[in-house]
Design an enzyme around this catalytic site. Sequence first.
Site, short mmCIF file in Angstrom:
data_model
loop_
_atom_site.label_atom_id
_atom_site.label_comp_id
_atom_site.label_asym_id
_atom_site.label_seq_id
_atom_site.Cartn_x
_atom_site.Cartn_y
_atom_site.Cartn_z
N LEU A 1 0.81 -1.22 0.00
CA LEU A 1 0.00 0.00 0.00
C LEU A 1 0.85 1.27 0.00
O LEU A 1 1.92 1.31 0.59
CB LEU A 1 -0.92 -0.02 1.23
CG LEU A 1 -1.86 -1.23 1.30
CD1 LEU A 1 -2.71 -1.15 2.57
CD2 LEU A 1 -2.74 -1.35 0.07
N HIS B 1 -3.36 4.26 -2.59
CA HIS B 1 -4.41 3.40 -2.03
C HIS B 1 -5.18 4.14 -0.93
O HIS B 1 -6.40 3.99 -0.81
CB HIS B 1 -3.79 2.13 -1.44
CG HIS B 1 -3.13 1.24 -2.47
ND1 HIS B 1 -1.77 1.05 -2.53
CD2 HIS B 1 -3.66 0.49 -3.47
CE1 HIS B 1 -1.50 0.21 -3.52
NE2 HIS B 1 -2.62 -0.14 -4.10
N GLN C 1 -3.91 -12.90 -12.86
CA GLN C 1 -3.74 -11.73 -13.72
C GLN C 1 -2.29 -11.45 -14.07
O GLN C 1 -1.99 -10.46 -14.74
CB GLN C 1 -4.40 -10.50 -13.10
CG GLN C 1 -3.71 -9.93 -11.88
CD GLN C 1 -4.53 -8.82 -11.25
OE1 GLN C 1 -5.54 -9.07 -10.59
NE2 GLN C 1 -4.12 -7.57 -11.46
O1 PAF Z 1 -5.52 -2.81 -9.55
C1 PAF Z 1 -5.24 -3.78 -8.82
O2 PAF Z 1 -4.58 -3.64 -7.78
C2 PAF Z 1 -5.73 -5.17 -9.22
O3 PAF Z 1 -5.74 -5.34 -10.59
C3 PAF Z 1 -7.10 -5.51 -8.61
C4 PAF Z 1 -8.21 -4.59 -9.15
C5 PAF Z 1 -7.06 -5.41 -7.10
C6 PAF Z 1 -7.49 -6.94 -8.99
O4 PAF Z 1 -6.56 -7.86 -8.53
#
Ligand code: PAF
Length: 281
Positions: free
Chosen positions: A33, A37, A61
């Site tokens: 963070l 954030h 991802q």
């Molecule tokens: O933007 C991010 O941190 C990620 O792509 C998310 C939206 C938390 C999904 O894992």
Amino acid sequence: MQVFTTPAAFSAWSDAQRVAGRRVGLVPTMGALHEGHLALVAEARRHADVVAMSIFVNPLQFNRPDDFTTYPRPIDDDLAMCRAHGLDAVYAPAADAMYPTGFETHVEPGALADVLEGAQRPGHFRGVTTVVAKLFGAARPHVAVFGQKDFQQLAIIRRMTADLDMGIELIGLPTIREADGLALSSRNRRLTAEQRAAAICVPRSLRALADALAGGEHDTTVLTALARSVVLAEPLARFEHLEIVHPDTLQPLTTIADRAVAVTAVWFGDVRLIDNVLLAA
Ligand code: PAF
């Protein structure tokens, strides 16, 4: 602040909030963070009575295994930061709670995911939509807040939320930047001091492009070449792409007649940084 590690426990907390008549806000993150954030959390507070953050480094991802393994995971620092900033709940599941044995359902995004980042990182957005759908399913929030630094991600999540009738209000927050203009990103902490200094060529290239547009240059080939030349002048930077597209369709534009967004990705060593700027003619 309550910390949950299973979807069932997190859902039970969220259900209780809604039964008590409170609006639930969700800030999905992958941790590591930073101030960006915290700005998302502050925005969520303006739209919800209780705010939860999810912290989960989503293997689905990542299209490069090394990026996944080296992604920073300072969970103790993250939890301390969440406590200090008044989060009501954190949902930090382990990978096998998120994707238990037998998991096989994915959310397939549409054409918005085929271009830009999606073209460079096959499967990336399918991983994002799948995990965000799961986070929305567990939290069932009234509102969720995302950063506009991941411009394409936000567009795809908006599409998914509308297409799947999720009924969640989505808020996109403008990118938070360091004093010198570098967009805040969890990946910045992996830059060496020299790479960090060099990385300001990224916001500088976008600024040069926006200034040229303000000065009357509307041809996207000229604008793209100008921005690209700023990055190419930096020896520690490896230019990947810069494109000027329509902010709703993400389709390339030849000239900027109305609204546009310039999106870019640049490498510094093995760290890939992305950034964008919204443009108006
Ligand atoms: O933007 C991010 O941190 C990620 O792509 C998310 C939206 C938390 C999904 O894992």
